[in-house]
Design a protein around this motif. Structure first.
Motif, PDB file in Angstrom:
ATOM      1  N   LEU A  68       0.826  -1.206   0.000  1.00  0.00           N
ATOM      2  CA  LEU A  68       0.000   0.000   0.000  1.00  0.00           C
ATOM      3  C   LEU A  68       0.861   1.258   0.000  1.00  0.00           C
ATOM      4  O   LEU A  68       0.578   2.229  -0.713  1.00  0.00           O
ATOM      5  N   GLU A  69       1.930   1.238   0.829  1.00  0.00           N
ATOM      6  CA  GLU A  69       2.806   2.414   0.906  1.00  0.00           C
ATOM      7  C   GLU A  69       3.530   2.626  -0.421  1.00  0.00           C
ATOM      8  O   GLU A  69       3.641   3.753  -0.910  1.00  0.00           O
ATOM      9  N   GLU A 100       2.285   6.306  -7.116  1.00  0.00           N
ATOM     10  CA  GLU A 100       1.205   7.091  -7.730  1.00  0.00           C
ATOM     11  C   GLU A 100       1.443   8.582  -7.534  1.00  0.00           C
ATOM     12  O   GLU A 100       1.119   9.395  -8.409  1.00  0.00           O
ATOM     13  N   ASP A 101       2.017   8.957  -6.386  1.00  0.00           N
ATOM     14  CA  ASP A 101       2.363  10.367  -6.167  1.00  0.00           C
ATOM     15  C   ASP A 101       3.418  10.830  -7.166  1.00  0.00           C
ATOM     16  O   ASP A 101       3.492  12.025  -7.497  1.00  0.00           O
ATOM     17  N   ALA A 102       4.244   9.887  -7.654  1.00  0.00           N
ATOM     18  CA  ALA A 102       5.269  10.220  -8.650  1.00  0.00           C
ATOM     19  C   ALA A 102       4.736  10.145 -10.075  1.00  0.00           C
ATOM     20  O   ALA A 102       5.511  10.250 -11.029  1.00  0.00           O
ATOM     21  N   GLY A 103       3.425   9.928 -10.222  1.00  0.00           N
ATOM     22  CA  GLY A 103       2.820   9.913 -11.543  1.00  0.00           C
ATOM     23  C   GLY A 103       2.749   8.551 -12.202  1.00  0.00           C
ATOM     24  O   GLY A 103       2.487   8.445 -13.397  1.00  0.00           O
ATOM     25  N   VAL A 104       2.959   7.501 -11.433  1.00  0.00           N
ATOM     26  CA  VAL A 104       2.943   6.139 -11.966  1.00  0.00           C
ATOM     27  C   VAL A 104       1.535   5.565 -11.883  1.00  0.00           C
ATOM     28  O   VAL A 104       0.788   5.835 -10.941  1.00  0.00           O
ATOM     29  N   GLU A 105       1.177   4.721 -12.854  1.00  0.00           N
ATOM     30  CA  GLU A 105      -0.077   3.978 -12.792  1.00  0.00           C
ATOM     31  C   GLU A 105       0.232   2.551 -12.344  1.00  0.00           C
ATOM     32  O   GLU A 105       0.943   1.818 -13.020  1.00  0.00           O
ATOM     33  N   PRO A 108      14.925  -2.263   4.877  1.00  0.00           N
ATOM     34  CA  PRO A 108      13.829  -1.329   4.624  1.00  0.00           C
ATOM     35  C   PRO A 108      14.231  -0.285   3.578  1.00  0.00           C
ATOM     36  O   PRO A 108      15.286   0.326   3.695  1.00  0.00           O
ATOM     37  N   TYR A 109      13.397  -0.114   2.575  1.00  0.00           N
ATOM     38  CA  TYR A 109      13.673   0.865   1.523  1.00  0.00           C
ATOM     39  C   TYR A 109      12.648   1.995   1.611  1.00  0.00           C
ATOM     40  O   TYR A 109      11.696   1.949   2.394  1.00  0.00           O
ATOM     41  N   ASN A 110      12.862   3.044   0.782  1.00  0.00           N
ATOM     42  CA  ASN A 110      11.844   4.075   0.661  1.00  0.00           C
ATOM     43  C   ASN A 110      11.464   4.195  -0.818  1.00  0.00           C
ATOM     44  O   ASN A 110      12.106   3.615  -1.695  1.00  0.00           O
TER      45      ASN A 110
END
Length: 612
Positions: free
Chosen positions: A513-514, A520-525, A595-597
């Motif tokens: 979910l994260e 999606e915030d970066a413009g990805v679908e 853990p990644y971001n």
């Protein structure tokens, strides 16, 4: 085909005759002391005028010992021993004498007026016991010739650490095998059964009555039982566990006649169970401690951060440092980590030409390793942002030594960078270094801000050091996963991945979910999120540009999905939490360690799609 059964019978009879003649008894000494006592006992037991130990040859019988007969030799046909051989079972008061392969070589025979008709079960049992003794006299004590099946049985019993016992109700005796005597301490041979209670003395007093009640209940219900118990305490104080299983045999009247059973040494299994329970408890303790530490780091990072973005970056970096320390400890099976590896993990990827570390080989405890890793991480981050690593000419040198008291002292020295200025307020990073690290190491930590740069002195008590574990062979070392998109490599051109279609394969719902929200915030679908291998395989035909693959899906490798994507030319990146266990290797794809971001994933996605 019609001759096959007869041919088989002829072969078996030939083998039987060879075994009879191989004894060397036929035409030999008659009424030797051992056999003579047996047949006299048999005659007396049944008040019979005739008794004999008979071997059956091809056309005659030979009485190796006898009373009441005219002589040792007689025609085979019609003799009671001949009928036993043909029937391969007791006939009247005549029971088989068998060799180790189960072949009937002859019979123990009791004859005379009134001796005919069906024999009672207890009479046959008594005769069978005498026949066993006759076999021992004929073949010698323990002279059973090994066969393939007997050898297999012995190997299986030995491998399972089994010992056998038998309780004869009629004679009120236990028969203890040598194997059981060895593993249980019960004397070998026959002993008074005390009504079946003698063996309970070898059970731990605290378990005795419960085991007795359990066995009695099972025998009453089914005639069988199984139980586990501790043996009586040993002199050295160790605890020994046994498992017992048995079955009660009934006579013709339905009364208990004989109980046979086996005992197994299960001490290794009980030790493994205790160790497993201890490990689970330790894991539970460590997980709760880790969650508490993460909660504290999050709270402190938020309190000292000027914005949400600063908090997220700072908190993620600290988690990454904790993960690196965890990897080092995991590689050493949580026995600790060397100080050199901790320094390399925190400094090696920042500026290889500007950092140096050196000192004697010191092995830190898990607690000390985790604390020092966080402290060095905070110093390194500060050096990159504000200190000597913020310029091309700056240097960081880390040196350590063992102190006379048995602990260690580590010095952090920055040179060639901007002058160090004390902060107006003490941040959480400084708190981690001076307060937390100092306390966790049992020593002290102090940061100094000098014109030449930041210096720090970190001291650890002797308790912070541990004995290094044995060095394992290089060939036994598992393959490590090399992270190709590190935490510092988060720079991605704005809009670089906008418009891409991405498939997410991740078995953790929260992570998925994260990641979905961040992309999606970066413009990805995001075209789909799969949590299981089967679900992921069903989505590979969807229309997407790139996939983010968790290396492990609930214990199943994601390699089949990666193989399909490679075959159709679809790019992908790996996200994994493994360090010393291999993710799907052999694929030319970036690897991002948890853990990644989202920035790291975005950077990797941009790289494999040519948008970096």
């Amino acid at each position: 085909m019609d001759d096959a059964p007869r041919a088989s019978d002829d072969r078996l009879e030939a083998e039987r005759l060879e075994a009879v003649r191989g004894l060397g008894v036929v035409d030999g000494v008659v009424n030797g002391p051992g056999l003579s006592r047996l047949i006299r006992l048999a005659a007396r037991l049944f008040d019979a005028p005739k008794a004999a130990v008979v071997l059956v040859d091809e056309a005659r019988i030979w009485r190796a010992a006898y009373v009441g007969y005219a002589g040792p030799e007689a025609p085979r046909e019609g003799d009671l021993a001949h009928r036993v051989v043909v029937a391969n079972a007791p006939v009247g008061l005549a029971v088989p004498i068998r060799d180790c392969a189960g072949r009937v070589l002859g019979a123990l025979v009791v004859e005379g007026p009134g001796m005919g008709g069906p024999a009672a079960e207890e009479d046959l049992q008594a005769l069978s016991d005498l026949a066993d003794l006759a076999t021992e006299v004929l073949f010698g004590p323990c002279a059973k010739v090994p066969t393939l099946e007997s050898e297999r049985l012995d190997l299986a019993i030995a491998a399972a650490s089994l010992g056998e016992f038998e309780w004869c109700v009629a004679t009120n005796t236990f028969r203890i095998s040598p194997r059981l005597a060895k593993l249980s301490g019960i004397p070998e041979g026959e002993l008074d059964s005390q009504g079946g209670n003698a063996l309970y003395a070898y059970i731990h007093p605290d378990d005795r009555e419960a085991v007795r009640a359990n066995i009695d209940r099972q025998l009453a219900q089914s005639g069988r039982f199984t139980a586990e118990y501790r043996r009586t305490p040993l002199e050295h104080g160790g605890e020994t566990w046994n498992s017992v299983a048995g079955v009660m045999l009934m006579d013709a009247d339905g009364q208990p006649s004989r109980l046979i059973g086996v005992v197994q040494d299960i001490t290794p299994r009980k030790l493994q169970e205790a160790q497993r329970e201890s490990l689970v408890a330790e894991l539970d303790h460590r997980i709760k401690n880790l969650l508490a530490v993460v909660q504290s780091v999050a709270a402190q990072s938020a309190r000292k951060s000027a914005s949400l973005d600063v908090f997220l970056k700072t908190f993620a970096a600290r988690l990454k440092s904790m993960s690196s320390a965890h990897d080092l400890l995991s590689a050493a099976r949580w026995r600790g980590a060397t100080l050199a590896r901790i320094a390399a993990a925190e400094l090696g990827g920042l500026a290889p030409t500007q950092t140096r570390w050196d000192g004697p080989e010191l092995f830190l405890t898990p607690r000390a390793a985790a604390a020092l890793s966080l402290a060095l991480h905070e110093l390194a981050v500060n050096a990159v942002r504000y200190g000597s690593l913020s310029t091309e000419n700056g240097k960081v040198e880390v040196v350590w030594r063992r102190t006379p008291e048995g602990g260690f002292a580590l010095e952090w020295l920055e040179t060639g960078g901007p002058p160090a200025v004390p902060p107006a307020t003490k941040g959480f990073g400084a708190t981690l270094i001076e307060d937390v690290a100092g306390r966790e190491l049992g020593g002290a930590a102090k940061i100094s801000y000098r014109p030449s740069g930041v210096t720090a002195m970190i001291q650890g008590a002797p308790d912070a050091l541990a004995d290094a574990p044995p060095i394992e062979p290089v060939s036994a070392a598992p393959e490590r996963i090399v992270e190709t998109v590190v935490a510092a490599d988060e720079t991605v051109r704005p809009g670089a991945i906008a418009g891409l279609k991405v498939l997410i394969v991740e078995d953790s719902l929260l992570l998925a979910l994260e990641l979905e929200a961040g992309l999606e915030d970066a413009g990805v679908e995001v075209v789909g999120c799969a949590a299981e291998l089967g679900e992921a395989l069903s989505m590979v035909e969807l229309d997407f540009d790139v996939a983010v693959l968790d290396a492990d899906l609930n214990g199943q490798s994601v390699a089949p999905v990666a193989e399909i994507l490679r075959s159709i030319g679809r790019p992908f990146v790996f996200a994994t939490g493994y360090a010393d266990k291999a993710a799907p290797m052999g694929f030319d794809a970036p690897i991002v360690r948890k853990p990644y971001n989202v920035h790291q994933i975005a950077r990797a996605v941009a790289g494999v799609t040519g948008r970096a």
